[in-house]
Scaffold this active site. Structure first.
Site, PDB file in Angstrom:
ATOM      1  N   ASN A   9      -2.301 -31.259   9.904  1.00 30.44           N
ATOM      2  CA  ASN A   9      -1.117 -32.179   8.887  1.00 30.44           C
ATOM      3  C   ASN A   9      -0.798 -33.653   8.904  1.00 30.44           C
ATOM      4  OD1 ASN A   9       0.488 -33.021   6.516  1.00 30.44           O
ATOM      5  ND2 ASN A   9       1.141 -31.110   6.980  1.00 30.44           N
ATOM      6  N   TRP A  10      -1.471 -34.637   8.511  1.00 27.33           N
ATOM      7  CA  TRP A  10      -1.038 -36.159   9.314  1.00 27.33           C
ATOM      8  C   TRP A  10       0.613 -36.368   8.799  1.00 27.33           C
ATOM      9  CZ3 TRP A  10      -5.844 -39.273  10.908  1.00 27.33           C
ATOM     10  CH2 TRP A  10      -6.685 -38.727  11.078  1.00 27.33           C
ATOM     11  N   LYS A  11       0.803 -35.638   8.040  1.00 33.77           N
ATOM     12  CA  LYS A  11       2.496 -36.090   7.334  1.00 33.77           C
ATOM     13  C   LYS A  11       1.981 -38.113   7.116  1.00 33.77           C
ATOM     14  CE  LYS A  11       4.952 -32.009   8.394  1.00 33.77           C
ATOM     15  NZ  LYS A  11       5.187 -31.403   9.170  1.00 33.77           N
ATOM     16  N   HIS A  95       3.639 -27.604   0.036  1.00 36.03           N
ATOM     17  CA  HIS A  95       3.944 -27.757   1.034  1.00 36.03           C
ATOM     18  C   HIS A  95       5.560 -27.597   1.143  1.00 36.03           C
ATOM     19  CE1 HIS A  95       5.970 -29.132   5.237  1.00 36.03           C
ATOM     20  NE2 HIS A  95       3.912 -28.980   5.756  1.00 36.03           N
ATOM     21  N   GLU A  97       8.037 -29.729   2.489  1.00 34.40           N
ATOM     22  CA  GLU A  97       8.645 -30.552   2.745  1.00 34.40           C
ATOM     23  C   GLU A  97       8.636 -30.960   1.237  1.00 34.40           C
ATOM     24  OE1 GLU A  97       6.608 -32.119   5.654  1.00 34.40           O
ATOM     25  OE2 GLU A  97       7.457 -31.173   6.334  1.00 34.40           O
ATOM     26  N   GLU A 167       4.682 -21.141   6.016  1.00 36.47           N
ATOM     27  CA  GLU A 167       4.872 -22.420   6.847  1.00 36.47           C
ATOM     28  C   GLU A 167       5.877 -21.325   7.102  1.00 36.47           C
ATOM     29  OE1 GLU A 167       2.066 -25.534   7.782  1.00 36.47           O
ATOM     30  OE2 GLU A 167       3.400 -26.089   5.906  1.00 36.47           O
ATOM     31  N   GLY A 173       8.370 -28.462  12.292  1.00 40.13           N
ATOM     32  CA  GLY A 173       9.175 -29.385  13.335  1.00 40.13           C
ATOM     33  C   GLY A 173      10.185 -29.484  14.113  1.00 40.13           C
ATOM     34  N   SER A 213       5.120 -25.163  13.928  1.00 34.74           N
ATOM     35  CA  SER A 213       5.159 -25.628  15.560  1.00 34.74           C
ATOM     36  C   SER A 213       4.336 -25.275  16.443  1.00 34.74           C
ATOM     37  CB  SER A 213       6.411 -24.916  16.113  1.00 34.74           C
ATOM     38  OG  SER A 213       7.839 -26.007  15.818  1.00 34.74           O
ATOM     39  N   GLY A 234       1.036 -29.811  12.775  1.00 35.70           N
ATOM     40  CA  GLY A 234       1.863 -30.897  11.961  1.00 35.70           C
ATOM     41  C   GLY A 234       1.990 -32.193  13.259  1.00 35.70           C
ATOM     42  N   GLY A 235       2.992 -31.735  14.027  1.00 32.49           N
ATOM     43  CA  GLY A 235       2.838 -32.629  14.931  1.00 32.49           C
ATOM     44  C   GLY A 235       1.527 -32.635  15.980  1.00 32.49           C
TER      45      GLY A 235
HETATM   46  P1  PGA Z   1       4.576 -29.005  13.015  1.00 36.57           P
HETATM   47  O1  PGA Z   1       4.512 -28.796  11.002  1.00 36.57           O
HETATM   48  O2  PGA Z   1       3.001 -28.159  13.504  1.00 36.57           O
HETATM   49  O3  PGA Z   1       5.065 -30.356  13.420  1.00 36.57           O
HETATM   50  O4  PGA Z   1       5.344 -27.980  12.953  1.00 36.57           O
HETATM   51  C1  PGA Z   1       3.310 -28.016  10.305  1.00 36.57           C
HETATM   52  C2  PGA Z   1       3.663 -28.007   9.212  1.00 36.57           C
HETATM   53  O5  PGA Z   1       4.315 -28.652   8.760  1.00 36.57           O
HETATM   54  O6  PGA Z   1       2.427 -28.162   7.972  1.00 36.57           O
END
Ligand code: PGA
Length: 251
Positions: A9-11, A95, A97, A167, A173, A213, A234-235
């Site tokens: 997930n590149w956000k 998600h 967010e 999640e 994150g 994470s 994500g990251g």
């Molecule tokens: P993260 O994000 O790996 O940076 O914690 C995961 C996500 O939000 O899908």
């Protein structure tokens, strides 16, 4: 046997050049890997060039969100059919967010899940509790509510196609990852909930990813749990080495 799905997930990251470079780098690095399903979800504006860079690879493309309505007067929104048009296979929905920053409700996520399925996309539906909810002991209640709200009216046949991403919001994150036991407990409860609603046969095939994470160092222990069927990353999905490290650790 459920195949693991590792999705990036590149956000809201990358620019055109870096998005294309990441896609090409992954295409090369993941060539020949057949043991797991791999996907990347770039920002919508970069789906077309990323899909082009990934053409002929074993990496599928997904989107991070889309709207539920059919084409029309919805300024700023993207239709599900536009995603399939660009070659997307998956769409992340609900998600945390989007739930917590954009205020998306499970009712809205539910409309999107139906629209995605209708368009032939595989929804990756996120659920997860806030830290204060975990501390208050309502983790399962929160996840059950989000599950029931998000999948309301989805048939058993369609449910089998869906992917769930657990999640925990406090792990996204933050570098604070759920322990394999903590994650497995929630995943097992989610699978039991699917069985309650749809029967064991459906529960046995639905993939439940863990997200929060995930990195190469913790992926094997997390994904080694019996009810964890992949990762939403994500990251660590923003660099070829970091993302490949996860894939190589679990394949
Ligand atoms: P993260 O994000 O790996 O940076 O914690 C995961 C996500 O939000 O899908």
């Amino acid at each position: 046997m459920r195949r693991l799905l590792i999705a990036g997930n590149w956000k809201m990251n990358m620019k055109l050049d870096s998005a294309k470079a990441l896609a090409s780098g992954l295409k090369e690095a993941a060539a020949g890997i057949t043991e797991v399903d791999i996907a990347v979800c770039p920002p919508s504006v970069y789906i077309a060039p990323v899909a082009e860079a990934l053409a002929g690879s074993n990496i599928a493309c997904g989107a991070q969100n889309a709207y539920f309505e059919k084409a029309g007067a919805f300024t700023g929104e993207v239709e599900m059919a536009m995603l399939t048009d660009l070659g997307c296979k998956y769409v992340i929905l609900g998600h945390s967010e989007r739930r917590h920053i954009m205020g998306e409700s499970s009712e809205l996520v539910n409309l999107k899940v139906h629209a995605a399925l209708k368009a032939g996309l595989i929804p990756i539906v996120c659920v997860g509790e806030l830290l204060k909810e975990r501390e208050a002991g309502v983790t399962d209640l929160v996840n059950r509510r989000q599950f029931d709200g998000s999948f309301s009216g989805v048939s058993a046949e369609d449910m089998k196609k869906c992917v769930i991403a657990y999640e925990p919001v406090w792990a996204i994150g933050t570098g604070k990852v759920a322990t394999p036991d903590q994650a497995q407990e929630v995943h097992a409860n989610l699978r039991a909930l699917i069985a309650e609603r749809y029967g064991k046969e459906v529960a046995d095939v639905v993939r439940i990813q863990y997200g929060g994470s995930v990195k190469a160092e913790n992926a094997k222990d997390l994904l080694g749990q019996s009810d964890i069927d992949g990762a939403l990353v994500g990251g660590a999905s923003l660099k070829v080495d970091a993302f490949m490290g996860i894939i190589n650790a679990v394949k």
